[in-house]
Design a protein around this motif. Structure first.
Motif, PDB file in Angstrom:
ATOM      1  N   PRO A  44       3.227   3.876  -0.122  1.00 15.62           N
ATOM      2  CA  PRO A  44       3.592   4.061   1.285  1.00 15.62           C
ATOM      3  C   PRO A  44       4.346   2.827   1.779  1.00 15.62           C
ATOM      4  N   ASP A  45       5.297   3.029   2.675  1.00 19.39           N
ATOM      5  CA  ASP A  45       6.126   1.917   3.147  1.00 19.39           C
ATOM      6  C   ASP A  45       5.302   0.729   3.629  1.00 19.39           C
ATOM      7  N   GLU A  46       4.190   1.008   4.322  1.00 20.17           N
ATOM      8  CA  GLU A  46       3.409  -0.093   4.878  1.00 20.17           C
ATOM      9  C   GLU A  46       2.736  -0.948   3.810  1.00 20.17           C
ATOM     10  N   GLU A  47       2.541  -0.396   2.609  1.00 22.98           N
ATOM     11  CA  GLU A  47       1.915  -1.181   1.546  1.00 22.98           C
ATOM     12  C   GLU A  47       2.829  -2.301   1.053  1.00 22.98           C
ATOM     13  N   MET A  48       4.136  -2.191   1.294  1.00 26.05           N
ATOM     14  CA  MET A  48       5.060  -3.249   0.893  1.00 26.05           C
ATOM     15  C   MET A  48       4.765  -4.561   1.610  1.00 26.05           C
ATOM     16  N   LYS A  49       4.076  -4.485   2.735  1.00 26.65           N
ATOM     17  CA  LYS A  49       3.711  -5.709   3.460  1.00 26.65           C
ATOM     18  C   LYS A  49       2.745  -6.557   2.640  1.00 26.65           C
ATOM     19  N   GLU A  50       2.033  -5.921   1.711  1.00 30.97           N
ATOM     20  CA  GLU A  50       1.135  -6.685   0.846  1.00 30.97           C
ATOM     21  C   GLU A  50       1.904  -7.657  -0.047  1.00 30.97           C
ATOM     22  N   LEU A  51       3.168  -7.340  -0.315  1.00 27.72           N
ATOM     23  CA  LEU A  51       3.977  -8.215  -1.169  1.00 27.72           C
ATOM     24  C   LEU A  51       4.615  -9.346  -0.389  1.00 27.72           C
ATOM     25  N   THR A  52       4.907  -9.109   0.892  1.00 29.54           N
ATOM     26  CA  THR A  52       5.510 -10.165   1.719  1.00 29.54           C
ATOM     27  C   THR A  52       4.441 -11.012   2.406  1.00 29.54           C
ATOM     28  N   ASN A 112       9.763   4.488  -2.266  1.00 32.65           N
ATOM     29  CA  ASN A 112       8.621   4.591  -1.358  1.00 32.65           C
ATOM     30  C   ASN A 112       8.706   5.818  -0.475  1.00 32.65           C
ATOM     31  N   PHE A 113       7.649   6.089   0.255  1.00 27.85           N
ATOM     32  CA  PHE A 113       7.619   7.260   1.129  1.00 27.85           C
ATOM     33  C   PHE A 113       6.957   6.910   2.456  1.00 27.85           C
ATOM     34  N   ASN A 114       7.254   7.722   3.466  1.00 30.26           N
ATOM     35  CA  ASN A 114       6.583   7.643   4.753  1.00 30.26           C
ATOM     36  C   ASN A 114       5.604   8.803   4.859  1.00 30.26           C
ATOM     37  N   TRP A 115       4.501   8.575   5.525  1.00 34.93           N
ATOM     38  CA  TRP A 115       3.517   9.627   5.710  1.00 34.93           C
ATOM     39  C   TRP A 115       4.056  10.745   6.601  1.00 34.93           C
ATOM     40  N   SER A 116       3.741  11.970   6.244  1.00 41.43           N
ATOM     41  CA  SER A 116       3.977  13.112   7.117  1.00 41.43           C
ATOM     42  C   SER A 116       2.844  13.175   8.132  1.00 41.43           C
ATOM     43  N   ASN A 117       3.130  13.668   9.330  1.00 42.33           N
ATOM     44  CA  ASN A 117       2.091  13.827  10.347  1.00 42.33           C
ATOM     45  C   ASN A 117       1.315  15.130  10.177  1.00 42.33           C
ATOM     46  N   LYS A 118       1.476  15.774   9.051  1.00 42.28           N
ATOM     47  CA  LYS A 118       0.725  16.989   8.750  1.00 42.28           C
ATOM     48  C   LYS A 118      -0.703  16.608   8.376  1.00 42.28           C
ATOM     49  N   ALA A 119      -1.653  17.072   9.170  1.00 41.14           N
ATOM     50  CA  ALA A 119      -3.061  16.763   8.909  1.00 41.14           C
ATOM     51  C   ALA A 119      -3.511  17.427   7.615  1.00 41.14           C
ATOM     52  N   TYR A 120      -4.449  16.749   6.941  1.00 41.67           N
ATOM     53  CA  TYR A 120      -4.927  17.269   5.661  1.00 41.67           C
ATOM     54  C   TYR A 120      -6.380  16.900   5.479  1.00 41.67           C
ATOM     55  N   ARG A 121      -7.256  17.868   5.451  1.00 38.62           N
ATOM     56  CA  ARG A 121      -8.680  17.710   5.147  1.00 38.62           C
ATOM     57  C   ARG A 121      -9.321  16.550   5.922  1.00 38.62           C
ATOM     58  N   GLY A 122      -9.047  16.496   7.216  1.00 37.26           N
ATOM     59  CA  GLY A 122      -9.657  15.486   8.060  1.00 37.26           C
ATOM     60  C   GLY A 122      -8.837  14.227   8.230  1.00 37.26           C
ATOM     61  N   PHE A 123      -7.734  14.111   7.483  1.00 33.31           N
ATOM     62  CA  PHE A 123      -6.853  12.951   7.607  1.00 33.31           C
ATOM     63  C   PHE A 123      -5.644  13.336   8.468  1.00 33.31           C
ATOM     64  N   ASP A 124      -5.250  12.445   9.371  1.00 33.37           N
ATOM     65  CA  ASP A 124      -4.176  12.760  10.316  1.00 33.37           C
ATOM     66  C   ASP A 124      -2.804  12.800   9.661  1.00 33.37           C
ATOM     67  N   GLN A 125      -2.660  12.125   8.523  1.00 33.26           N
ATOM     68  CA  GLN A 125      -1.378  12.071   7.831  1.00 33.26           C
ATOM     69  C   GLN A 125      -1.579  12.413   6.356  1.00 33.26           C
ATOM     70  N   PRO A 172      -6.427   2.982   4.471  1.00 35.46           N
ATOM     71  CA  PRO A 172      -6.167   1.557   4.704  1.00 35.46           C
ATOM     72  C   PRO A 172      -7.449   0.758   4.861  1.00 35.46           C
ATOM     73  N   GLY A 173      -7.329  -0.524   4.622  1.00 36.62           N
ATOM     74  CA  GLY A 173      -8.458  -1.424   4.782  1.00 36.62           C
ATOM     75  C   GLY A 173      -8.600  -2.356   3.594  1.00 36.62           C
ATOM     76  N   HIS A 174      -8.670  -1.786   2.401  1.00 41.71           N
ATOM     77  CA  HIS A 174      -8.725  -2.646   1.213  1.00 41.71           C
ATOM     78  C   HIS A 174      -7.426  -3.434   1.100  1.00 41.71           C
ATOM     79  N   SER A 175      -6.313  -2.743   1.291  1.00 43.16           N
ATOM     80  CA  SER A 175      -5.016  -3.392   1.460  1.00 43.16           C
ATOM     81  C   SER A 175      -4.383  -2.789   2.701  1.00 43.16           C
ATOM     82  N   ILE A 176      -3.206  -3.271   3.083  1.00 45.79           N
ATOM     83  CA  ILE A 176      -2.589  -2.821   4.321  1.00 45.79           C
ATOM     84  C   ILE A 176      -2.295  -1.329   4.289  1.00 45.79           C
ATOM     85  N   GLY A 177      -1.758  -0.860   3.165  1.00 45.49           N
ATOM     86  CA  GLY A 177      -1.352   0.542   3.091  1.00 45.49           C
ATOM     87  C   GLY A 177      -1.951   1.283   1.922  1.00 45.49           C
TER      88      GLY A 177
END
Length: 301
Positions: free
Chosen positions: A152-160, A181-194, A210-215
């Motif tokens: 996910p795009d936000e996980e790239m922040k772990e490298l910077t 990389n990819f961006n999350w779709s806003n399509k909900a899935y099994r209790g997850f918003d993206q 998220p939590g263990h790493s940024i993305g």
């Protein structure tokens, strides 16, 4: 074994540095594409249960795996995480901080690239990472060129915004490394918003954890017989999900970016598991669960 000393037994665990309805989120019963996956164990480590699950027994020993996951969708094959690669010793020596080396360990290493036959390797065009920590990305360079790497795009922040003992620059410096990389779709899935539908047919679906790493993320795999949820390093033991337990407090403070977000994600996974009691949750390092499923060349269908 790497970096043995009197403290290793205590610190070996630090290596792991509006929604749709449930029924609507399941794949069609008429799905004909064959889905299967295989666990490729690339290394192991030993520690106490108390260091893996908060409140666990200090007297009980546990084996933790460094695993990669092959996922086959018809004729397409992807790799989720790479485990420990051929050059892990050099990577470890170069990028693991001196102060941290006594606290980390791996043993019995065999890179995924040395286990996967050439005809299967040629089919792998994309590698997904649950997150970019060193024990999940070590084998990237073994598969280059010819693949692109996706997070996910936000996980790239772990490298910077790199944390010592978590990400290794040497694992991402290869000239042939290509990102897709990819961006999350806003399509909900099994209790997850993206969500992110890997093959576009609901058979393999990623969700943010998220939590263990940024993305960091987890991946649902729906075979014809069972549903599986590969949750990366959200927890190190599936029993932590059952119990609603975090990692050992000190370990979590070191390896998790945001302890509170990790707990929120654990609760989300618990809710999914309550709705689908047949769901099999597979943490990336949980040898207990992975042993019951078997390892490459066995395929789980």
């Amino acid at each position: 074994m790497k970096e043995t000393n009197g403290l290793k037994a205590l610190f070996v665990l630090f290596v792991f540095v509006g929604s749709s309805s449930f029924a609507a989120n399941k794949i069609s019963a008429n799905q004909e594409t064959k889905i299967e996956f295989s666990i490729v164990r690339t290394g192991t480590a030993k520690t106490q249960e108390a260091l893996v699950i908060q409140g666990g027994a200090i007297s009980k020993k546990m084996t933790l795996n460094h695993s990669a996951f092959l996922i086959r969708h018809g004729n397409d094959v992807i790799l989720l995480d790479t485990g420990l690669g051929k050059n892990i010793d050099q990577q470890f020596k170069k990028d693991m901080p001196v102060w941290a080396k006594p606290f980390f360990s791996y043993e019995e290493t065999k890179a995924a690239i040395d286990q996967i036959p050439a005809e299967l390797k040629e089919k792998i065009k994309k590698i997904y990472l649950t997150h970019v920590h060193w024990d999940h990305a070590s084998g990237l360079e073994d598969f280059l060129p010819g693949v692109c790497v996706s997070v996910p795009d936000e996980e790239m922040k772990e490298l910077t915004d790199r944390r010592a003992a978590a990400t290794f620059p040497s694992q991402f410096s290869h000239a042939d490394l290509k990102w897709c990389n990819f961006n999350w779709s806003n399509k909900a899935y099994r209790g997850f918003d993206q969500s992110y539908d890997v093959f576009g047919d609901g058979t393999v679906v990623a969700v943010p954890l998220p939590g263990h790493s940024i993305g960091s993320m987890g991946v649902f795999v729906h075979t014809k017989t069972k549903d599986y949820f590969l949750v990366g390093d959200l927890v190190w033991s599936a029993r932590a999900i059952e119990l609603g337990k975090h990692k050992f407090f000190v370990a979590s403070k070191i390896v998790d970016r945001n302890r509170e977000k990790v707990m929120e994600a654990i609760e989300k996974v618990r809710e999914v598991a309550k709705k689908d009691k047949s769901l099999i949750i597979i943490p990336a390092h949980d040898a207990e669960v992975q042993d019951t499923l078997g390892y490459f060349p066995k395929w789980i269908q």
